[in-house]
Enzyme design. Sequence first.
Site, PDB file in Angstrom:
ATOM      1  N   CYS A  15       0.818  -1.229   0.000  1.00  0.00           N
ATOM      2  CA  CYS A  15       0.000   0.000   0.000  1.00  0.00           C
ATOM      3  C   CYS A  15       0.848   1.274   0.000  1.00  0.00           C
ATOM      4  CB  CYS A  15      -0.946   0.004   1.187  1.00  0.00           C
ATOM      5  SG  CYS A  15      -1.997  -1.439   1.250  1.00  0.00           S
ATOM      6  N   HIS A  21      -3.204   7.188   2.668  1.00  0.00           N
ATOM      7  CA  HIS A  21      -3.656   5.872   2.214  1.00  0.00           C
ATOM      8  C   HIS A  21      -5.046   5.633   2.811  1.00  0.00           C
ATOM      9  CE1 HIS A  21      -3.998   1.756   1.345  1.00  0.00           C
ATOM     10  NE2 HIS A  21      -3.638   1.289   2.526  1.00  0.00           N
ATOM     11  N   ASN A  34     -10.111   0.121   0.449  1.00  0.00           N
ATOM     12  CA  ASN A  34      -8.652   0.182   0.394  1.00  0.00           C
ATOM     13  C   ASN A  34      -8.185  -0.440  -0.930  1.00  0.00           C
ATOM     14  OD1 ASN A  34      -5.917  -0.355   0.650  1.00  0.00           O
ATOM     15  ND2 ASN A  34      -6.048  -1.054   2.772  1.00  0.00           N
TER      16      ASN A  34
HETATM   17  O1  UT7 Z   1      -3.419  -1.330   3.821  1.00  0.00           O
HETATM   18  C1  UT7 Z   1      -3.246  -1.879   5.092  1.00  0.00           C
HETATM   19  C2  UT7 Z   1      -4.344  -2.855   5.322  1.00  0.00           C
HETATM   20  N1  UT7 Z   1      -4.934  -3.079   6.563  1.00  0.00           N
HETATM   21  C3  UT7 Z   1      -5.482  -2.199   7.417  1.00  0.00           C
HETATM   22  O2  UT7 Z   1      -5.371  -1.013   7.365  1.00  0.00           O
HETATM   23  C4  UT7 Z   1      -6.303  -2.822   8.506  1.00  0.00           C
HETATM   24  C5  UT7 Z   1      -6.170  -2.186   9.854  1.00  0.00           C
HETATM   25  N2  UT7 Z   1      -7.134  -2.757  10.771  1.00  0.00           N
HETATM   26  C6  UT7 Z   1      -8.454  -2.434  10.724  1.00  0.00           C
HETATM   27  O3  UT7 Z   1      -8.879  -1.643   9.894  1.00  0.00           O
HETATM   28  C7  UT7 Z   1      -9.352  -3.038  11.764  1.00  0.00           C
HETATM   29  O4  UT7 Z   1      -8.586  -3.757  12.699  1.00  0.00           O
HETATM   30  C8  UT7 Z   1     -10.483  -3.961  11.198  1.00  0.00           C
HETATM   31  C9  UT7 Z   1     -11.496  -3.127  10.434  1.00  0.00           C
HETATM   32  C10 UT7 Z   1      -9.876  -5.023  10.281  1.00  0.00           C
HETATM   33  C11 UT7 Z   1     -11.200  -4.652  12.332  1.00  0.00           C
HETATM   34  O5  UT7 Z   1     -11.754  -3.683  13.208  1.00  0.00           O
HETATM   35  P1  UT7 Z   1     -11.500  -3.778  14.782  1.00  0.00           P
HETATM   36  O6  UT7 Z   1     -12.275  -2.696  15.395  1.00  0.00           O
HETATM   37  O7  UT7 Z   1     -10.008  -3.798  14.999  1.00  0.00           O
HETATM   38  O8  UT7 Z   1     -12.162  -5.150  15.131  1.00  0.00           O
HETATM   39  P2  UT7 Z   1     -11.511  -6.406  15.862  1.00  0.00           P
HETATM   40  O9  UT7 Z   1     -10.610  -7.133  14.916  1.00  0.00           O
HETATM   41  O10 UT7 Z   1     -10.955  -5.944  17.169  1.00  0.00           O
HETATM   42  O11 UT7 Z   1     -12.788  -7.268  16.108  1.00  0.00           O
HETATM   43  C12 UT7 Z   1     -13.856  -6.861  16.970  1.00  0.00           C
HETATM   44  C13 UT7 Z   1     -14.988  -7.851  16.855  1.00  0.00           C
HETATM   45  C14 UT7 Z   1     -14.519  -9.304  16.950  1.00  0.00           C
HETATM   46  O12 UT7 Z   1     -15.520 -10.019  17.639  1.00  0.00           O
HETATM   47  P3  UT7 Z   1     -15.325 -10.390  19.184  1.00  0.00           P
HETATM   48  O13 UT7 Z   1     -14.038 -11.159  19.259  1.00  0.00           O
HETATM   49  O14 UT7 Z   1     -15.259  -9.072  19.900  1.00  0.00           O
HETATM   50  O15 UT7 Z   1     -16.546 -11.198  19.486  1.00  0.00           O
HETATM   51  C15 UT7 Z   1     -14.457  -9.761  15.521  1.00  0.00           C
HETATM   52  O16 UT7 Z   1     -14.641 -11.155  15.397  1.00  0.00           O
HETATM   53  O17 UT7 Z   1     -15.597  -7.724  15.564  1.00  0.00           O
HETATM   54  C16 UT7 Z   1     -15.607  -9.007  14.913  1.00  0.00           C
HETATM   55  N3  UT7 Z   1     -15.465  -8.793  13.477  1.00  0.00           N
HETATM   56  C17 UT7 Z   1     -16.512  -8.539  12.671  1.00  0.00           C
HETATM   57  N4  UT7 Z   1     -17.827  -8.431  12.902  1.00  0.00           N
HETATM   58  C18 UT7 Z   1     -18.632  -8.146  11.857  1.00  0.00           C
HETATM   59  C19 UT7 Z   1     -14.325  -8.771  12.745  1.00  0.00           C
HETATM   60  N5  UT7 Z   1     -14.610  -8.506  11.450  1.00  0.00           N
HETATM   61  C20 UT7 Z   1     -15.954  -8.361  11.376  1.00  0.00           C
HETATM   62  C21 UT7 Z   1     -16.845  -8.076  10.335  1.00  0.00           C
HETATM   63  N6  UT7 Z   1     -18.176  -7.974  10.617  1.00  0.00           N
HETATM   64  N7  UT7 Z   1     -16.423  -7.876   9.058  1.00  0.00           N
END
Ligand code: UT7
Length: 313
Positions: free
Chosen positions: A108, A240, A270
């Site tokens: 990225c 980005h 993204n």
């Molecule tokens: O170019 C570089 C590429 N990558 C990035 O920039 C990614 C950077 N990270 C992020 O943008 C975020 O970490 C995400 C959007 C991927 C995830 O958001 P988050 O607020 O960090 O969520 P989390 O991973 O802490 O998950 C929170 C909860 C979890 O459930 P539990 O364990 O609390 O029960 C996940 O299983 O949300 C759940 N979850 C979802 N729920 C609905 C994870 N993905 C999803 C989803 N829909 N798509």
Amino acid sequence: MKILGYGKSLPNKIVSNDDLSKLVETSDEWIIQRTGIRNRRISDVNTSVLASQAALEAINDAQIDKDDIDLIICATMTADNATPSVACLVQKELGLENATAFDINGACTGFIYALKVVEGLLKLNHKKALVIGSEVMSKVIDFTDRNTCILFGDGAGAIVVEKGEDAYFFTKSKGNFDVLYAEGTSLNTDLDVKEITGGFLYMDGREVFKFAIRAMEEAILKVLEEANLTIDDIDMIIPHQANQRIISNVAKRMKIDESKFFMNLEEYGNTSAASVAIALTEAKKQNVIKEKDKVILVGFGAGLTWGSTLIEI
Ligand code: UT7
């Protein structure tokens, strides 16, 4: 460097959050709240085709003779082939016969890395360069993985540049194979006749989130220091487009008004190396940035890689 022309190409097919909630357990509400993304584009043509379309628009916008282009660099992690490069395919498609063409893979951050290479090569003997960011991320996304499939989209952006005011850069990498990667083809020591397949993108979202905030903050501060300027001298930051919450966090930590960050991730998600290139093109075409404005482009991604450039439009 001086930017002479801007272009972009986005596939027609729009995939909404509701569409994805039919594939994985997620919801429009969750995706908007956690990322700011509503839609993304999915391509039915390969990376070089999007790259060529964006490049042609940039060349036309620059109003130059295409034969004057002597350098083509494409930033991508989703090239059509291992070889020839996307840049060489663009060269063939557009008949850019006088150019040296090659790709850069900085994930990225690739478009920012490419601009740094171009700035250096313009100080050698190159005169006019086409710089492209193009990705078909849908080729490497596992559409059963809700952690990644909601984030990414396809697209391309391109600019034509020549020598101009000095651009300032900060770039850094940190080798890491834990939090964000897509495996390549496997070894074949047994000389088996096998089908060659690539790997899907894997991401530890929380770790990448934390890294992204630190990386963006460092990259903005370092490039300001390099240019001997302060944030008040900057007209716009084009980051980005990964997650609205990453930008909100960076803005808050650095006490920068969030409106100083140009955002378009709501519609495209993204698009990896294409994201800054598309956002730069849209910011210029919407007159959000104008001639003589001082603009910071800043990104982070797999590698890990991160970096920024401060340019005068
Ligand atoms: O170019 C570089 C590429 N990558 C990035 O920039 C990614 C950077 N990270 C992020 O943008 C975020 O970490 C995400 C959007 C991927 C995830 O958001 P988050 O607020 O960090 O969520 P989390 O991973 O802490 O998950 C929170 C909860 C979890 O459930 P539990 O364990 O609390 O029960 C996940 O299983 O949300 C759940 N979850 C979802 N729920 C609905 C994870 N993905 C999803 C989803 N829909 N798509």
